[in-house]
Scaffold this active site. Structure first.
Site, PDB file in Angstrom:
ATOM      1  N   PRO A 153       0.828  -1.202   0.000  1.00 29.03           N
ATOM      2  CA  PRO A 153       0.000   0.000   0.000  1.00 29.03           C
ATOM      3  C   PRO A 153       0.864   1.254   0.000  1.00 29.03           C
ATOM      4  O   PRO A 153       1.874   1.330   0.705  1.00 29.03           O
ATOM      5  CB  PRO A 153      -0.792  -0.101   1.301  1.00 29.03           C
ATOM      6  CG  PRO A 153      -0.736  -1.534   1.690  1.00 29.03           C
ATOM      7  CD  PRO A 153       0.563  -2.047   1.174  1.00 29.03           C
ATOM      8  N   LYS A 212      -1.894  -5.639   5.731  1.00 30.81           N
ATOM      9  CA  LYS A 212      -0.609  -5.849   5.049  1.00 30.81           C
ATOM     10  C   LYS A 212       0.523  -5.536   6.030  1.00 30.81           C
ATOM     11  O   LYS A 212       0.351  -4.734   6.943  1.00 30.81           O
ATOM     12  CB  LYS A 212      -0.494  -4.908   3.831  1.00 30.81           C
ATOM     13  CG  LYS A 212      -1.610  -5.040   2.817  1.00 30.81           C
ATOM     14  CD  LYS A 212      -1.288  -6.057   1.773  1.00 30.81           C
ATOM     15  CE  LYS A 212      -2.391  -6.070   0.703  1.00 30.81           C
ATOM     16  NZ  LYS A 212      -2.060  -6.915  -0.389  1.00 30.81           N
ATOM     17  N   ILE A 241      -2.466  -3.372  -3.666  1.00 32.26           N
ATOM     18  CA  ILE A 241      -2.724  -4.611  -4.392  1.00 32.26           C
ATOM     19  C   ILE A 241      -3.633  -5.438  -3.486  1.00 32.26           C
ATOM     20  O   ILE A 241      -3.181  -6.082  -2.552  1.00 32.26           O
ATOM     21  CB  ILE A 241      -1.420  -5.372  -4.697  1.00 32.26           C
ATOM     22  CG1 ILE A 241      -0.493  -4.525  -5.559  1.00 32.26           C
ATOM     23  CG2 ILE A 241      -1.732  -6.701  -5.379  1.00 32.26           C
ATOM     24  CD1 ILE A 241       0.910  -5.088  -5.686  1.00 32.26           C
TER      25      ILE A 241
END
Length: 115
Positions: free
Chosen positions: A2, A34, A66
């Protein structure tokens, strides 16, 4: 991976930007799920911004990830980042836009290749 890009018209001279970067990093990592090691935060100050026809403190952000983004996560991120900006830079939550991009790994480069 990110990446949160934040721009504000607030002058950052004398502001503890390290605490903003650190808090934003942990917030993004926790909400998206993440590892912090892959989170990047970019903070730009003194950017000419007009919001609602005036130049009172305001900010604009874009978050690219993602995966990990969905309507519920986006609401949580918007609230959390707005709170950081309000607390640390006196940018009212109503003067902050945040745009979300959920991208494929092949569209994001890192370490000389793509994800």
């Amino acid at each position: 991976m990110p990446c949160l890009n934040l721009s504000t018209n607030v002058n950052l001279d004398g502001v503890d930007t390290s605490s903003i970067l650190s808090e934003a990093t942990s917030t993004v990592a926790q909400i998206i799920g993440k590892p912090e090691a892959y989170v990047m935060i970019v903070l730009k100050g003194s950017v000419p911004i007009s919001f609602g026809g005036n130049e009172q403190p305001a900010a604009y952000g874009e978050l690219v990830s993602i995966g990990g983004l969905n309507p519920d996560v986006n609401k949580k991120l918007s609230a959390a980042i707005a709170s950081i900006l309000e607390t640390k830079l006196s940018v009212q939550k109503s003067r902050f836009f945040l745009k979300f991009y959920d991208t494929k790994g092949s569209n994001f480069g890192w370490n000389g290749t793509t994800f």
